[in-house]
Write a protein that holds these residues in place. Structure first.
Motif, PDB file in Angstrom:
ATOM      1  N   VAL A 150       0.874  -1.168   0.000  1.00  0.00           N
ATOM      2  CA  VAL A 150       0.000   0.000   0.000  1.00  0.00           C
ATOM      3  C   VAL A 150       0.911   1.218   0.000  1.00  0.00           C
ATOM      4  O   VAL A 150       1.672   1.423   0.955  1.00  0.00           O
ATOM      5  N   LEU A 151       0.886   1.987  -1.085  1.00  0.00           N
ATOM      6  CA  LEU A 151       1.781   3.135  -1.220  1.00  0.00           C
ATOM      7  C   LEU A 151       1.036   4.414  -0.829  1.00  0.00           C
ATOM      8  O   LEU A 151      -0.098   4.630  -1.244  1.00  0.00           O
ATOM      9  N   GLU A 152       1.693   5.227  -0.050  1.00  0.00           N
ATOM     10  CA  GLU A 152       1.059   6.452   0.446  1.00  0.00           C
ATOM     11  C   GLU A 152       2.042   7.600   0.296  1.00  0.00           C
ATOM     12  O   GLU A 152       3.162   7.530   0.770  1.00  0.00           O
ATOM     13  N   LYS A 153       1.602   8.673  -0.360  1.00  0.00           N
ATOM     14  CA  LYS A 153       2.552   9.768  -0.594  1.00  0.00           C
ATOM     15  C   LYS A 153       2.807  10.577   0.666  1.00  0.00           C
ATOM     16  O   LYS A 153       3.864  11.169   0.824  1.00  0.00           O
ATOM     17  N   GLY A 154       1.846  10.630   1.564  1.00  0.00           N
ATOM     18  CA  GLY A 154       2.031  11.363   2.809  1.00  0.00           C
ATOM     19  C   GLY A 154       2.134  10.390   3.967  1.00  0.00           C
ATOM     20  O   GLY A 154       2.929   9.466   3.954  1.00  0.00           O
ATOM     21  N   ILE A 192       3.816   1.382   2.864  1.00  0.00           N
ATOM     22  CA  ILE A 192       4.989   2.203   2.563  1.00  0.00           C
ATOM     23  C   ILE A 192       4.554   3.660   2.474  1.00  0.00           C
ATOM     24  O   ILE A 192       3.925   4.080   1.503  1.00  0.00           O
ATOM     25  N   GLN A 193       4.893   4.398   3.520  1.00  0.00           N
ATOM     26  CA  GLN A 193       4.504   5.808   3.579  1.00  0.00           C
ATOM     27  C   GLN A 193       5.588   6.672   2.937  1.00  0.00           C
ATOM     28  O   GLN A 193       6.700   6.226   2.689  1.00  0.00           O
ATOM     29  N   ASN A 194       5.264   7.935   2.714  1.00  0.00           N
ATOM     30  CA  ASN A 194       6.192   8.878   2.069  1.00  0.00           C
ATOM     31  C   ASN A 194       6.719   8.327   0.750  1.00  0.00           C
ATOM     32  O   ASN A 194       7.896   8.401   0.453  1.00  0.00           O
ATOM     33  N   CYS A 195       5.856   7.730  -0.008  1.00  0.00           N
ATOM     34  CA  CYS A 195       6.223   7.109  -1.283  1.00  0.00           C
ATOM     35  C   CYS A 195       5.162   7.504  -2.300  1.00  0.00           C
ATOM     36  O   CYS A 195       4.102   6.895  -2.374  1.00  0.00           O
ATOM     37  N   GLU A 196       5.458   8.550  -3.058  1.00  0.00           N
ATOM     38  CA  GLU A 196       4.468   9.090  -3.987  1.00  0.00           C
ATOM     39  C   GLU A 196       4.570   8.406  -5.337  1.00  0.00           C
ATOM     40  O   GLU A 196       5.667   8.241  -5.879  1.00  0.00           O
ATOM     41  N   VAL A 197       3.429   8.015  -5.878  1.00  0.00           N
ATOM     42  CA  VAL A 197       3.403   7.438  -7.224  1.00  0.00           C
ATOM     43  C   VAL A 197       3.528   8.571  -8.237  1.00  0.00           C
ATOM     44  O   VAL A 197       2.775   9.549  -8.196  1.00  0.00           O
ATOM     45  N   THR A 198       4.509   8.435  -9.149  1.00  0.00           N
ATOM     46  CA  THR A 198       4.743   9.489 -10.133  1.00  0.00           C
ATOM     47  C   THR A 198       4.444   9.035 -11.558  1.00  0.00           C
ATOM     48  O   THR A 198       4.475   9.839 -12.482  1.00  0.00           O
ATOM     49  N   GLY A 199       4.189   7.737 -11.723  1.00  0.00           N
ATOM     50  CA  GLY A 199       3.870   7.249 -13.064  1.00  0.00           C
ATOM     51  C   GLY A 199       3.328   5.835 -12.995  1.00  0.00           C
ATOM     52  O   GLY A 199       3.557   5.114 -12.019  1.00  0.00           O
ATOM     53  N   VAL A 200       2.557   5.451 -14.007  1.00  0.00           N
ATOM     54  CA  VAL A 200       2.061   4.075 -14.110  1.00  0.00           C
ATOM     55  C   VAL A 200       2.705   3.462 -15.344  1.00  0.00           C
ATOM     56  O   VAL A 200       2.547   3.977 -16.448  1.00  0.00           O
ATOM     57  N   LYS A 201       3.457   2.366 -15.151  1.00  0.00           N
ATOM     58  CA  LYS A 201       4.158   1.717 -16.273  1.00  0.00           C
ATOM     59  C   LYS A 201       3.244   0.678 -16.903  1.00  0.00           C
ATOM     60  O   LYS A 201       2.624  -0.120 -16.208  1.00  0.00           O
ATOM     61  N   ARG A 202       3.207   0.695 -18.240  1.00  0.00           N
ATOM     62  CA  ARG A 202       2.360  -0.265 -18.943  1.00  0.00           C
ATOM     63  C   ARG A 202       3.181  -1.016 -19.977  1.00  0.00           C
ATOM     64  O   ARG A 202       4.097  -0.458 -20.572  1.00  0.00           O
ATOM     65  N   ALA A 203       2.838  -2.277 -20.187  1.00  0.00           N
ATOM     66  CA  ALA A 203       3.532  -3.112 -21.169  1.00  0.00           C
ATOM     67  C   ALA A 203       3.038  -2.769 -22.567  1.00  0.00           C
ATOM     68  O   ALA A 203       2.115  -1.982 -22.747  1.00  0.00           O
ATOM     69  N   ALA A 204       3.670  -3.408 -23.566  1.00  0.00           N
ATOM     70  CA  ALA A 204       3.312  -3.119 -24.954  1.00  0.00           C
ATOM     71  C   ALA A 204       1.842  -3.428 -25.228  1.00  0.00           C
ATOM     72  O   ALA A 204       1.189  -2.766 -26.035  1.00  0.00           O
ATOM     73  N   THR A 237       8.542   7.872  -5.910  1.00  0.00           N
ATOM     74  CA  THR A 237       9.679   8.662  -5.435  1.00  0.00           C
ATOM     75  C   THR A 237      10.731   7.767  -4.791  1.00  0.00           C
ATOM     76  O   THR A 237      11.826   8.222  -4.481  1.00  0.00           O
ATOM     77  N   ARG A 238      10.421   6.472  -4.598  1.00  0.00           N
ATOM     78  CA  ARG A 238      11.406   5.516  -4.089  1.00  0.00           C
ATOM     79  C   ARG A 238      11.747   4.483  -5.155  1.00  0.00           C
ATOM     80  O   ARG A 238      12.114   3.366  -4.833  1.00  0.00           O
ATOM     81  N   GLY A 239      11.594   4.854  -6.407  1.00  0.00           N
ATOM     82  CA  GLY A 239      11.975   3.970  -7.503  1.00  0.00           C
ATOM     83  C   GLY A 239      10.801   3.188  -8.065  1.00  0.00           C
ATOM     84  O   GLY A 239       9.670   3.283  -7.579  1.00  0.00           O
ATOM     85  N   PHE A 240      11.093   2.382  -9.111  1.00  0.00           N
ATOM     86  CA  PHE A 240      10.042   1.591  -9.753  1.00  0.00           C
ATOM     87  C   PHE A 240       9.671   0.395  -8.869  1.00  0.00           C
ATOM     88  O   PHE A 240      10.532  -0.263  -8.291  1.00  0.00           O
ATOM     89  N   ILE A 241       8.370   0.142  -8.766  1.00  0.00           N
ATOM     90  CA  ILE A 241       7.882  -1.041  -8.053  1.00  0.00           C
ATOM     91  C   ILE A 241       6.937  -1.779  -8.994  1.00  0.00           C
ATOM     92  O   ILE A 241       5.964  -1.203  -9.496  1.00  0.00           O
ATOM     93  N   GLY A 242       7.241  -3.037  -9.242  1.00  0.00           N
ATOM     94  CA  GLY A 242       6.456  -3.812 -10.198  1.00  0.00           C
ATOM     95  C   GLY A 242       5.220  -4.437  -9.571  1.00  0.00           C
ATOM     96  O   GLY A 242       5.195  -4.727  -8.372  1.00  0.00           O
ATOM     97  N   ALA A 243       4.183  -4.617 -10.386  1.00  0.00           N
ATOM     98  CA  ALA A 243       2.977  -5.338  -9.964  1.00  0.00           C
ATOM     99  C   ALA A 243       2.111  -5.571 -11.178  1.00  0.00           C
ATOM    100  O   ALA A 243       2.062  -4.737 -12.082  1.00  0.00           O
ATOM    101  N   LYS A 244       1.421  -6.743 -11.204  1.00  0.00           N
ATOM    102  CA  LYS A 244       0.528  -7.021 -12.324  1.00  0.00           C
ATOM    103  C   LYS A 244      -0.844  -6.418 -12.100  1.00  0.00           C
ATOM    104  O   LYS A 244      -1.635  -6.265 -13.023  1.00  0.00           O
TER     105      LYS A 244
END
Lengths: 417, 125
Positions: free
Chosen positions: A62-66, A203-215, A225-232
């Protein structure tokens, strides 16, 4: 997780309270999870909890920016009720009320659910007709709601002014006895603790800055803000920022975000026994267990992410409170604040799959999402786990704005939208 | 409370004199009955809701009564510019908050869009 009990309190009292655990852990994010939930508010944490408890999926972040529960979960007026007009609304809000009853035991955390009754006031003929229609619709759906005369309303809530020459005369009221309040912070903390105990990473203080999508368009994970995190599978439960996150996945939403304000008075001894709402003059009031009067105001008229709002919105509500409860005219207000609420065109939430495979959204709760927290998390977890909606949220699609199958509480709800 | 400059009255007045009228530069099809469900959804329900620079309509309801447009930062609520209906969208201001979700994919506005009725959510608890 060490269970909370009277024996635990006694044991810790004997040894200086040195044995209490942290309520939830704060691990480093893994490179990949089965499911990522964006937003650690009540709805997001509840989703993670029910995914772990009911669907056996525990590899969740669970990612939370604040900070946890620092958005609308910690900013609302904690009112719980299910007396909505339409069948779909009755389904999800009453599902939530049934889960509120017993939630403290389920989570081993006192969420202080207090079914003290929610009373809604009628001030004119139109209100009487609308509220009576709601009573009948609710009863057909098996939801308790009853009509009261002004005298019965006064007996249930003595501070109410029912004088015939009042500026806003009370000509009747409805009462949902199972409605009430709960402690909003405890709801976030309780779900966080119970989810963490089942292996969910918060995971607090972790802001989502983009959503990665496959081809092929499917979700691969999120940039943070803490790097890429993968998930299906990614579930977006970001309240006022839902459209911002969804835009990252190229999904444009039927949402607008407005500031909604609330305020509390100085704490006083128990004086107000229930929740009173008046949609016509726009005032919501209850008393917290701390003794503060908790008052909900309206939204500002313009889109904003400022988490503040105009003072005239608050004074408008206080005008109405002072007229209906003259005994409160000399109370001092201590604090006011704003939260950003995401509002849909039909004022019903969106709890659904999206056009992007693996991306799910739970948003659009607008000005009244707290009451639905357990029910929302429960059916959204089902939606994510099975890649199809639970029968309770089957109607809350994103496509309804294309097909026209709206759940139009905007026009019909027991609130003055 | 916002202070809003009405481009017709050429005066800064308190927000109470104005009514917000939703997103600006949303073009209504001249053949609305013939458009597809998807196009109607995009016109009628889908909104940019940007965090950053926003373009919105206001009506000076307790003044001259006219509709106009404004460019504002939705994070700070600071107005960059108000301009008359029918004028082109002004260029993005430099000092603005980065527009996170304001990618505006709408077609250019036709002149003189008809006013739409709009209700503001009041708030529930």
């Amino acid at each position: 997780m060490r269970r909370y009990s009277v024996f635990a309190i006694a044991r810790e009292a004997m040894r200086g309270h040195k044995g209490w655990d942290e309520q939830w852990s704060s691990p480093e994010p893994r490179p990949e999870y089965d499911v990522i939930i964006v937003g650690a508010g009540g709805h997001g944490l509840a989703t993670a909890y029910y995914l772990a408890k009911n669907h056996g999926i525990t590899n969740i972040a669970v990612l939370e920016k604040g900070w946890l529960g620092g958005g609308n979960t910690g900013r609302n007026t904690t009112i719980i009720r299910s007396n909505y007009l339409y069948d779909e609304s009755a389904g999800i809000y009453d599902h939530a009320v049934k889960l509120w009853d017993g939630l403290s035991q389920d989570l081993n955390y006192n969420v202080m659910y207090s079914p003290r009754g929610v009373m809604m006031l009628a001030h004119n003929v139109h209100d009487v007709q609308v509220l009576k229609r709601h009573v009948h619709a609710n009863r057909l759906n098996g939801i308790d709601n009853e009509w009261m005369t002004p005298e019965q309303a006064k007996a249930f809530c003595p501070p109410l002014n029912i004088a015939k020459d009042a500026r806003y005369p009370v000509v009747g009221a409805t009462l949902q006895r199972r409605g009430g309040t709960a402690r909003h912070d405890a709801v976030a903390w309780g779900y966080a603790r119970a989810a963490s105990a089942r292996g969910v990473h918060i995971i607090q203080n972790c802001e989502v800055t983009g959503v990665k999508r496959a081809a092929n368009g499917a979700v691969m994970g999120v940039d943070t803000t803490r790097g890429f995190i993968g998930a299906k599978k990614v579930g977006v439960v970001a309240a006022g920022h839902s459209s911002v996150i969804m835009q990252m996945a190229d999904v444009r939403m039927p949402l607008e975000s407005y500031p909604l304000q609330a305020l509390v008075s100085e704490p006083v001894k128990p004086i107000f026994p229930c929740v009173v709402m008046s949609n016509t003059v726009h005032a919501y009031i209850s008393q917290s267990d701390k003794g503060e009067l908790v008052i909900g105001a309206g939204t500002d008229q313009y889109i904003s992410y400022s988490q503040t709002g105009g003072l005239h919105i608050l004074t408008h509500t206080l005008d109405a409170i002072c007229e209906m409860f003259p005994m409160f005219t000399r109370m001092k207000m201590l604090r006011s604040w704003g939260g950003i609420v995401d509002v849909t065109p039909d004022r019903s939430p969106i709890l659904a799959k999206t056009p992007v495979p693996g991306l799910y959204v739970n948003c659009g709760w607008g000005t009244g999402g707290f009451k639905a927290t357990p029910g929302s998390g429960h059916v959204f977890a089902h939606t994510i786990a099975h890649d199809e909606p639970h029968k309770i949220n089957a109607g809350y699609t994103l496509e309804r704005f294309r097909t026209g199958r709206l759940i139009d509480e905007a026009a019909a709800a027991a609130v003055a939208h | 409370m916002l202070l809003i400059r009405c481009p017709y009255c050429e005066e800064e007045r308190p927000e109470l004199e104005f009514r917000n009228a939703g997103e600006a530069h949303v073009a209504r099809s001249p053949a609305i009955a013939g458009i597809s469900d998807a196009d109607f959804e995009a016109f009628f329900f889908i909104r940019s809701n940007p965090k950053g620079v926003i373009h919105e309509r206001w009506r000076h309801i307790h003044g001259c009564g006219r509709f106009f447009n404004a460019q504002r930062d939705s994070v700070t609520d600071k107005f960059f510019k108000t301009y008359k209906a029918g004028e082109k969208k002004p260029p993005l201001p430099k000092a603005a908050t980065a527009p996170v979700a304001s990618a505006d994919v709408r077609p250019a506005e036709p002149s003189g869009e008809p006013p739409r009725r709009r209700t503001t959510p009041k708030g529930d608890a």
